[in-house]
Structures are given as structure tokens and as C-alpha cells.
Design a protein around this motif. Structure first.
Motif, PDB file in Angstrom:
ATOM      1  N   ALA A 173       1.030  -1.111   0.092  1.00 44.80           N
ATOM      2  CA  ALA A 173       0.013   0.064  -0.002  1.00 44.80           C
ATOM      3  C   ALA A 173       0.940   1.060   0.063  1.00 44.80           C
ATOM      4  O   ALA A 173       1.167   1.955   0.998  1.00 44.80           O
ATOM      5  CB  ALA A 173      -0.785  -0.007   1.383  1.00 44.80           C
ATOM      6  N   SER A 174       1.554   1.491  -1.355  1.00 48.08           N
ATOM      7  CA  SER A 174       2.469   2.509  -1.374  1.00 48.08           C
ATOM      8  C   SER A 174       2.056   3.868  -1.701  1.00 48.08           C
ATOM      9  O   SER A 174       1.456   4.055  -3.008  1.00 48.08           O
ATOM     10  CB  SER A 174       3.735   1.931  -1.986  1.00 48.08           C
ATOM     11  N   PRO A 175       1.866   5.025  -0.929  1.00 48.19           N
ATOM     12  CA  PRO A 175       1.359   6.115  -1.519  1.00 48.19           C
ATOM     13  C   PRO A 175       2.042   6.852  -2.506  1.00 48.19           C
ATOM     14  O   PRO A 175       3.307   6.822  -2.528  1.00 48.19           O
ATOM     15  CB  PRO A 175       1.078   6.995   0.031  1.00 48.19           C
ATOM     16  N   PHE A 176       1.134   7.495  -3.307  1.00 51.34           N
ATOM     17  CA  PHE A 176       1.706   8.203  -4.509  1.00 51.34           C
ATOM     18  C   PHE A 176       2.443   9.421  -4.038  1.00 51.34           C
ATOM     19  O   PHE A 176       1.911  10.195  -2.966  1.00 51.34           O
ATOM     20  CB  PHE A 176       0.435   8.755  -5.399  1.00 51.34           C
ATOM     21  N   ASP A 177       3.926   9.842  -4.598  1.00 52.52           N
ATOM     22  CA  ASP A 177       4.126  11.396  -4.855  1.00 52.52           C
ATOM     23  C   ASP A 177       4.780  11.268  -6.169  1.00 52.52           C
ATOM     24  O   ASP A 177       5.087  10.180  -6.727  1.00 52.52           O
ATOM     25  CB  ASP A 177       4.705  11.881  -3.681  1.00 52.52           C
ATOM     26  N   GLN A 178       5.206  12.378  -6.833  1.00 57.62           N
ATOM     27  CA  GLN A 178       5.791  12.468  -7.821  1.00 57.62           C
ATOM     28  C   GLN A 178       7.059  11.894  -7.945  1.00 57.62           C
ATOM     29  O   GLN A 178       7.503  11.755  -9.288  1.00 57.62           O
ATOM     30  CB  GLN A 178       5.670  14.066  -8.335  1.00 57.62           C
ATOM     31  N   GLU A 179       7.668  11.483  -7.008  1.00 57.27           N
ATOM     32  CA  GLU A 179       9.183  10.985  -7.104  1.00 57.27           C
ATOM     33  C   GLU A 179       8.963   9.543  -6.828  1.00 57.27           C
ATOM     34  O   GLU A 179      10.163   8.979  -6.767  1.00 57.27           O
ATOM     35  CB  GLU A 179      10.113  11.622  -6.202  1.00 57.27           C
ATOM     36  N   LYS A 180       7.914   8.959  -6.324  1.00 58.32           N
ATOM     37  CA  LYS A 180       7.842   7.479  -5.731  1.00 58.32           C
ATOM     38  C   LYS A 180       7.977   6.322  -6.549  1.00 58.32           C
ATOM     39  O   LYS A 180       8.807   5.685  -6.207  1.00 58.32           O
ATOM     40  CB  LYS A 180       6.326   7.465  -5.115  1.00 58.32           C
ATOM     41  N   TYR A 181       7.562   6.524  -7.774  1.00 54.08           N
ATOM     42  CA  TYR A 181       7.425   5.421  -8.743  1.00 54.08           C
ATOM     43  C   TYR A 181       9.225   5.337  -9.035  1.00 54.08           C
ATOM     44  O   TYR A 181       9.440   4.103  -9.092  1.00 54.08           O
ATOM     45  CB  TYR A 181       7.011   5.849 -10.083  1.00 54.08           C
ATOM     46  N   ALA A 182       9.825   6.203  -9.445  1.00 56.37           N
ATOM     47  CA  ALA A 182      11.430   6.144  -9.603  1.00 56.37           C
ATOM     48  C   ALA A 182      12.072   5.353  -8.456  1.00 56.37           C
ATOM     49  O   ALA A 182      12.912   4.507  -8.777  1.00 56.37           O
ATOM     50  CB  ALA A 182      12.043   7.367  -9.969  1.00 56.37           C
ATOM     51  N   LYS A 183      11.758   5.715  -7.352  1.00 57.50           N
ATOM     52  CA  LYS A 183      12.176   4.970  -6.067  1.00 57.50           C
ATOM     53  C   LYS A 183      12.055   3.618  -5.874  1.00 57.50           C
ATOM     54  O   LYS A 183      12.772   2.630  -5.845  1.00 57.50           O
ATOM     55  CB  LYS A 183      11.746   5.741  -4.937  1.00 57.50           C
ATOM     56  N   ARG A 184      10.865   3.230  -6.347  1.00 63.84           N
ATOM     57  CA  ARG A 184      10.294   1.827  -6.421  1.00 63.84           C
ATOM     58  C   ARG A 184      11.064   1.126  -7.369  1.00 63.84           C
ATOM     59  O   ARG A 184      11.710  -0.076  -6.999  1.00 63.84           O
ATOM     60  CB  ARG A 184       8.721   1.766  -6.588  1.00 63.84           C
ATOM     61  N   VAL A 185      11.043   1.604  -8.484  1.00 67.05           N
ATOM     62  CA  VAL A 185      11.816   0.883  -9.525  1.00 67.05           C
ATOM     63  C   VAL A 185      13.332   0.791  -9.304  1.00 67.05           C
ATOM     64  O   VAL A 185      13.782  -0.664  -9.490  1.00 67.05           O
ATOM     65  CB  VAL A 185      11.516   1.637 -10.895  1.00 67.05           C
ATOM     66  N   LYS A 186      13.665   1.715  -8.979  1.00 65.92           N
ATOM     67  CA  LYS A 186      15.476   1.604  -8.364  1.00 65.92           C
ATOM     68  C   LYS A 186      15.558   0.313  -7.176  1.00 65.92           C
ATOM     69  O   LYS A 186      16.467  -0.434  -7.513  1.00 65.92           O
ATOM     70  CB  LYS A 186      15.975   3.114  -7.735  1.00 65.92           C
ATOM     71  N   LEU A 187      14.808   0.369  -6.330  1.00 65.50           N
ATOM     72  CA  LEU A 187      14.803  -0.615  -5.160  1.00 65.50           C
ATOM     73  C   LEU A 187      14.684  -1.923  -5.734  1.00 65.50           C
ATOM     74  O   LEU A 187      15.357  -2.922  -5.627  1.00 65.50           O
ATOM     75  CB  LEU A 187      13.817  -0.426  -4.076  1.00 65.50           C
ATOM     76  N   LEU A 188      13.400  -2.244  -6.489  1.00 65.25           N
ATOM     77  CA  LEU A 188      13.210  -3.605  -7.030  1.00 65.25           C
ATOM     78  C   LEU A 188      14.231  -4.143  -8.276  1.00 65.25           C
ATOM     79  O   LEU A 188      14.541  -5.224  -8.084  1.00 65.25           O
ATOM     80  CB  LEU A 188      11.758  -3.373  -7.802  1.00 65.25           C
ATOM     81  N   ASN A 189      14.731  -2.912  -8.996  1.00 60.59           N
ATOM     82  CA  ASN A 189      15.735  -3.389 -10.024  1.00 60.59           C
ATOM     83  C   ASN A 189      17.130  -4.002  -9.183  1.00 60.59           C
ATOM     84  O   ASN A 189      17.654  -5.164  -9.692  1.00 60.59           O
ATOM     85  CB  ASN A 189      16.195  -2.194 -10.628  1.00 60.59           C
ATOM     86  N   LYS A 190      17.336  -3.489  -7.922  1.00 56.85           N
ATOM     87  CA  LYS A 190      18.546  -3.921  -7.192  1.00 56.85           C
ATOM     88  C   LYS A 190      18.211  -5.219  -6.660  1.00 56.85           C
ATOM     89  O   LYS A 190      19.054  -6.050  -6.672  1.00 56.85           O
ATOM     90  CB  LYS A 190      18.665  -2.744  -6.260  1.00 56.85           C
ATOM     91  N   LEU A 191      17.000  -5.341  -6.003  1.00 57.24           N
ATOM     92  CA  LEU A 191      16.922  -6.587  -5.289  1.00 57.24           C
ATOM     93  C   LEU A 191      16.641  -7.823  -6.126  1.00 57.24           C
ATOM     94  O   LEU A 191      17.162  -8.881  -5.928  1.00 57.24           O
ATOM     95  CB  LEU A 191      15.358  -6.390  -4.483  1.00 57.24           C
ATOM     96  N   SER A 192      16.181  -7.436  -7.374  1.00 56.24           N
ATOM     97  CA  SER A 192      16.021  -8.561  -8.284  1.00 56.24           C
ATOM     98  C   SER A 192      17.293  -9.279  -8.901  1.00 56.24           C
ATOM     99  O   SER A 192      17.086 -10.044  -9.388  1.00 56.24           O
ATOM    100  CB  SER A 192      14.970  -8.321  -9.599  1.00 56.24           C
ATOM    101  N   LYS A 193      18.327  -8.378  -8.888  1.00 58.45           N
ATOM    102  CA  LYS A 193      19.407  -8.805  -9.476  1.00 58.45           C
ATOM    103  C   LYS A 193      20.183  -9.849  -8.590  1.00 58.45           C
ATOM    104  O   LYS A 193      20.942 -10.248  -9.093  1.00 58.45           O
ATOM    105  CB  LYS A 193      20.424  -7.717  -9.370  1.00 58.45           C
ATOM    106  N   ASN A 194      19.610 -10.305  -7.492  1.00 57.32           N
ATOM    107  CA  ASN A 194      19.941 -11.508  -6.602  1.00 57.32           C
ATOM    108  C   ASN A 194      19.434 -12.825  -7.287  1.00 57.32           C
ATOM    109  O   ASN A 194      18.956 -13.583  -6.679  1.00 57.32           O
ATOM    110  CB  ASN A 194      19.477 -11.384  -5.265  1.00 57.32           C
ATOM    111  N   LYS A 195      19.273 -12.776  -8.671  1.00 56.52           N
ATOM    112  CA  LYS A 195      18.747 -13.797  -9.393  1.00 56.52           C
ATOM    113  C   LYS A 195      17.499 -14.279  -8.944  1.00 56.52           C
ATOM    114  O   LYS A 195      16.977 -15.454  -8.599  1.00 56.52           O
ATOM    115  CB  LYS A 195      19.572 -15.018  -9.277  1.00 56.52           C
ATOM    116  N   LEU A 196      16.412 -13.207  -8.782  1.00 60.01           N
ATOM    117  CA  LEU A 196      15.079 -13.490  -8.011  1.00 60.01           C
ATOM    118  C   LEU A 196      14.362 -12.564  -8.945  1.00 60.01           C
ATOM    119  O   LEU A 196      14.402 -11.596  -9.187  1.00 60.01           O
ATOM    120  CB  LEU A 196      15.201 -12.850  -6.798  1.00 60.01           C
ATOM    121  N   MET A 197      12.924 -13.281  -9.327  1.00 60.56           N
ATOM    122  CA  MET A 197      11.797 -12.600  -9.809  1.00 60.56           C
ATOM    123  C   MET A 197      10.959 -12.038  -8.661  1.00 60.56           C
ATOM    124  O   MET A 197      10.715 -12.326  -7.624  1.00 60.56           O
ATOM    125  CB  MET A 197      11.231 -13.547 -10.702  1.00 60.56           C
ATOM    126  N   ILE A 198      10.519 -10.652  -9.102  1.00 58.89           N
ATOM    127  CA  ILE A 198       9.686  -9.938  -8.038  1.00 58.89           C
ATOM    128  C   ILE A 198       8.468  -9.560  -8.696  1.00 58.89           C
ATOM    129  O   ILE A 198       8.390  -8.845  -9.970  1.00 58.89           O
ATOM    130  CB  ILE A 198      10.414  -8.819  -7.672  1.00 58.89           C
TER     131      ILE A 198
END
Length: 533
Positions: A173-198
Motif C-alpha cells: 500500500a505505497s502512497p503516491f508522490d511525484q518521485e515515488k515510482y522512480a524510487k520503487r523501480v530503483k529498489l526492485l531493480n536492485k533486489l531482483s538482481k539477486n537472481k530473483l523474480m519479483i
């Protein structure tokens, strides 16, 4: 053994506390899609809505949730249903994700990391879960479950990696702000590089001052974004997972101003409907803020559910009336024209014995704003229409508004929109179809509470003011920081003091949607009485 797993991300718009409604929404999705999918993934606290706040302290809520969970459990005979919900155990309440399959609950995972900053205060209600990952296996693939903040803090993700999962399912339940989407993508990109689908599932919709933008998405093992659900729209987002790939639709992103405008439309629509209303009033001055508010209201609710009220005075320029009339005609809204001159004269006469002892000042100006509020409140009370106020973030920061006057109403859609953004949004709306007269966009803004009055008589130019305000409010900039950026020291000090001096007004202002990194409201908790500056 199937090599392919079909997963449905149910990006839904629940209503906080409406357990019956939310449960029906969830059950209808399960009924319609369980045969075509192996997993249906709902967002965080989908059953209760987010954030349920002090409703969590009511035992009746938990009784109702337990009842509906049993129905949902029975409704999942052949499909794995993963659902976010509150769960009360003895004296503790947990933010929970449960896995239902074949009429049983196989996994019950409790959120471990509870955010307690900015807009979040989950530690007020929830107990942290134990360090025990939620794991299940399907078609020889090992899945892990986590909830929102578990991704952002150390601990839970490492536990899942140690459990050798291949796919991470994250309820959010991640609230919106104009910078939030980019932050999510950056985090998920980093985590999934552990050879993990998210697979990341998010809510959509408005809830008081919060907005949820959806944009549920998935990443492959290399960190590549593979699928993305729609923006600010309910979406049943179907994806296909194999041991090495993840496939589905990659919906386009909206451009910045389009995204912001759509967010405000959703905020108005959901606030009005979730408070069980259908129609709104807008005090229409012929200025840019009320014009944009009226356009947003029409796009959110339809012209038949919006009423514009013009309340001219001796200080109202004739071109303001002409422009307001053009806007009313173009948007096809119902309207009233109710001059305030007689009420203003009566008020001055009543107060004459007191006012004559003092020179004219802002009191006479504020009387006009409060008379207009009285008219709008009377219509609202009689017709059950909510009042949309029209103050923007720049004005609220500087106290450029009348408490119990133009600040009086139910919802302020521009509350987190700087004045310069107001113009950007108005121009964007006119690009879709021309509704706001050009002169409204080009005239110098004025409150029209005195002859020849302009905003810039008492405020710095908005293009400079907004830059300073954004640094002070959103980036917590210091005086030294701003001087280094080239702003004048005395101007910065004056703005800082003005922001602080008007804290009492903002604490009594209506709610409005948070769209920036730091908004006035949950993000902004300064004491009203303080001697800091």
C-alpha cells in the motif's frame, strides 16, 4: 506438472472500513478468475483498506474481518489466493498476508518492518512480526511473501534469499508522490538482481489525503522491468511465470503533468464518493485556482454533479465575471450568481462602532471571504454538496488565505500544488480540450478583496517563491543552503517566518491529496506555538 504459472495481480481500490464491500470485491475477482490463474495476489491490507488507523482499535472490525476471511478461505478451492488484511491475536494486531488454498490457510505472514515516519504511524497499531519468512511451493517453484516496508529495510529480504526462493511476491500500500515510482523501480531493480523474480502488487485510489497510484509491476532475474499495470486505475494484471521468465503487459507511463492531473481527478472522485456524497460546490472567482478546481471537479464527477457559485463584490473586475461565465458555459455546470454587496454592507454596519476606531486593514478584506464562505456553507448544508476549496500550496505556506473564509470547505484538491504547477496543470487541461479562458492564464493573480489588488503586492513572484518553498518544505533546506543557491538572505528569513506564523491556519484547513515528497498534513507536524524563529 505445469511448467508455467499464471498469476493475477488484483490492483484494486478498496474503501477503508467497508469490510463487506471490500470482501465482495475480492470474492468477485476470485470467482471470475480463479480457474484461469494459479495465484491471485491482492495488495497490502486489501480487506480493510489502507490505512485503517483507529478503526483497528475496535473489536467489531476484527470480528467482521474474521468472518469475511472465512468466506474468502472457502472461495479458494483451486487457486492460491494471497490477501493482505489485519489480524488480531490476543492483545496484538498484525499487518498480515495470508495464503488460502483448497479451503485452508497455508501461510500467515506478519509484516516485520513497520514504517513510522512521514505519513506512516503503523507502530501505533501493529506489532512487528517474527523473523519467519512466508514461503510456499508451487510447480517446483519456491515463492516468498513480504509486505511493503519489508523490502525497504534490512532483514526480511535477506531471510527470503536464505530460504532459496525463486519468486518474491510483495504486497504493498505505497502512497503516491511525484518521485515515488522512480524510487520503487530503483529498489526492485536492485533486489531482483539477486537472481530473483519479483512481483509487486499495489493499491490504487484516494483515501483522505493519501493517493495510491497502482503501477503494480514485475522484474525478471536480471533486474529488468517486464510487466507494469495501469496508473491510477483498477487493473487485473495477468502475468505468466516460468523458472526463467516472467511475461505480461507493460502498460505505458503517463507524462509528468498528465500523471499529476489524473491523480487530482482520482483524489476528488474517491473523496466525494467514499464519504457517500455525489456532488460538489466551487466558489468561482474568475481566477486560475478556482478555474482549475472546477475543471478537475467536472472531470472527476461529471458536469451534472458540479455547481459553480459566483459571489461578486464591489472589487470584482468585470473581466473576472466574463471569464467565469465562459468557464461555466464551456464546462456546462450549473451555476448561481449571488452578489455579496448587501451582506458586506450589513456586516460593516454591524461592526461600525468597533471598526471606526481603527484604520481600514485586512479585516475588511477577510469579511468578504467569510461572507462567501457563509453562502457556500449554507448551500452545502441545504443541498448536501461538498465544498471544494481552492487554495494552492504556495498560498497555504504563506498564509495567503482567510481562515473560516476561502479556506472553509471539505476538500482542497490543490493543497499540495504550487502556484507555478497550477498554471502547468491548467495549460495541460486546455491541451485536452479548451475549457479555461486564455485571459485567466495570463492575468496577474488577485484575491480581488480591494481595488487594484495583486498577489505580488505582498508576495514574491511565484516562480521565485515556489523554488524557495520547495527547498524549505520538501528538502528541509537551511538558510545557508538557500543563500548558496543565490537567494537573498532577508527574503528567505521573511518566508521562513511567514510559514511558521501561519501554522495555525494550516492546522484548521481541509484535507487535500498528497502529491509531493512533503505535503502539509501528515508529513508536516510542526507545533503551532513555538519560538523557533
Amino acid at each position: 506438472m505445469k511448467e508455467m504459472i499464471k498469476l493475477l495481480v488484483a490492483q484494486i481500490n478498496p474503501t477503508v472500513g467497508a469490510i463487506d464491500y471490500n470482501a465482495k470485491l475480492i470474492l468477485d475477482i476470485i470467482k471470475a478468475h480463479s480457474k484461469q490463474h494459479d495465484i491471485i495476489l491482492f495488495p497490502e491490507l486489501a480487506l480493510s483498506g489502507y490505512p485503517p488507523e483507529d478503526l483497528l482499535l475496535r473489536d467489531e472490525l476484527h470480528t467482521k474481518i474474521s468472518y469475511e476471511l472465512k468466506k474468502i478461505q472457502r472461495a479458494a478451492p483451486s487457486c492460491h489466493v494471497i490477501l493482505g488484511h489485519p489480524e488480531k491475536k490476543a492483545a496484538n494486531i498484525y499487518n498480515t498476508a495470508s495464503l488460502f488454498f483448497q479451503g485452508k490457510r497455508y501461510v500467515s505472514y506478519h509484516k516485520q518492518k513497520l514504517p513510522n515516519n512521514g505519513i506512516f504511524d503503523e507502530k501505533r497499531y501493529f506489532t512487528e512480526g517474527e523473523a519467519r519468512p512466508g514461503i510456499f511451493t508451487l510447480n517446483d517453484m519456491r515463492f516468498g511473501i513480504c509486505i511493503c516496508e519489508d523490502l525497504w529495510q534490512e532483514g526480511p529480504f535477506a531471510e527470503l534469499l536464505q530460504a532459496d526462493i525463486q519468486v518474491l511476491l510483495a504486497l504493498n500500500a505505497s502512497p503516491f508522490d511525484q518521485e515515488k515510482y522512480a524510487k520503487r523501480v530503483k529498489l526492485l531493480n536492485k533486489l531482483s538482481k539477486n537472481k530473483l523474480m519479483i512481483v509487486y502488487a499495489n493499491l490504487i485510489g484516494g483515501q483522505d489525503e493519501l493517493l495510491f497510484d497502482g503501477l503494480s509491476m514485475s522484474f525478471d532475474k536480471t533486474g529488468k522491468l517486464k510487466t507494469r499495470a495501469k496508473t491510477l486505475t483498477e487493473d487485473l494484471h495477468s502475468i505468466t511465470i516460468t523458472k526463467n521468465t516472467i511475461k505480461g503487459e507493460l502498460n505505458p507511463l503517463l507524462a509528468k503533468t498528465e500523471l499529476l492531473y489524473k491523480a487530482l481527478v482520482v483524489a476528488v472522485k474517491d473523496y466525494v464518493h467514499k464519504t457517500k456524497h455525489s456532488a460538489v460546490l466551487v466558489g468561482l472567482s474568475g481566477g486560475i485556482d478556482s478555474a482549475l478546481t472546477l475543471a478537475i471537479a467536472v472531470d472527476a464527477l461529471g458536469c451534472e454533479n458540479v455547481t459553480a457559485v459566483r459571489m461578486p463584490s464591489r472589487y470584482t473586475d468585470s473581466i473576472s465575471l466574463i471569464d467565469a461565465d465562459l468557464l461555466i458555459h464551456t464546462l456546462k455546470v450549473k451555476s448561481y450568481t449571488l452578489p455579496i454587496e448587501s451582506m458586506f454592507n450589513a456586516s460593516l454596519a454591524t461592526l461600525h462602532e468597533i471598526f471606526r476606531q481603527h484604520s481600514p486593514n485586512i479585516a475588511e478584506e477577510n469579511l468578504q471571504a467569510r461572507i462567501r464562505a457563509l453562502i457556500l456553507l449554507g448551500i452545502s448544508n441545504k443541498t448536501n454538496q461538498l465544498i471544494l476549496t481552492t487554495s494552492n500550496k504556495s498560498e497555504l505556506a504563506m498564509g495567503y488565505g482567510t481562515i473560516y473564509g476561502d479556506m472553509a470547505g471539505a476538500f482542497n484538491v490543490l493543497k499540495d500544488i504550487y502556484k507555478t504547477e497550477v498554471y502547468q496543470l491548467a495549460n495541460y487541461r486546455n491541451q485536452q480540450s479548451f475549457v479555461i479562458p486564455e485571459r485567466i492564464l495570463t492575468r496577474a493573480p488577485s484575491a480581488e478583496l480591494a481595488f487594484n489588488q495583486k498577489d505580488q503586492d505582498t508576495l514574491p513572484p511565484y516562480d521565485r517563491l515556489d523554488l524557495i518553498l520547495k527547498e524549505l518544505i520538501e528538502n528541509r533546506a537551511t538558510l545557508k543552503d538557500l543563500i548558496k543557491q543565490g537567494f537573498q538572505e532577508q527574503e528567505i528569513i521573511n518566508i521562513q517566518k511567514t510559514i511558521q506564523r501561519n501554522e495555525f491556519k494550516r492546522n484548521q484547513a481541509p484535507v487535500g491529496p498528497k502529491v509531493s515528497k512533503v505535503a502539509f498534513g501528515r508529513d508536516w507536524r510542526f507545533p503551532i506555538c513555538n519560538g523557533w524563529l
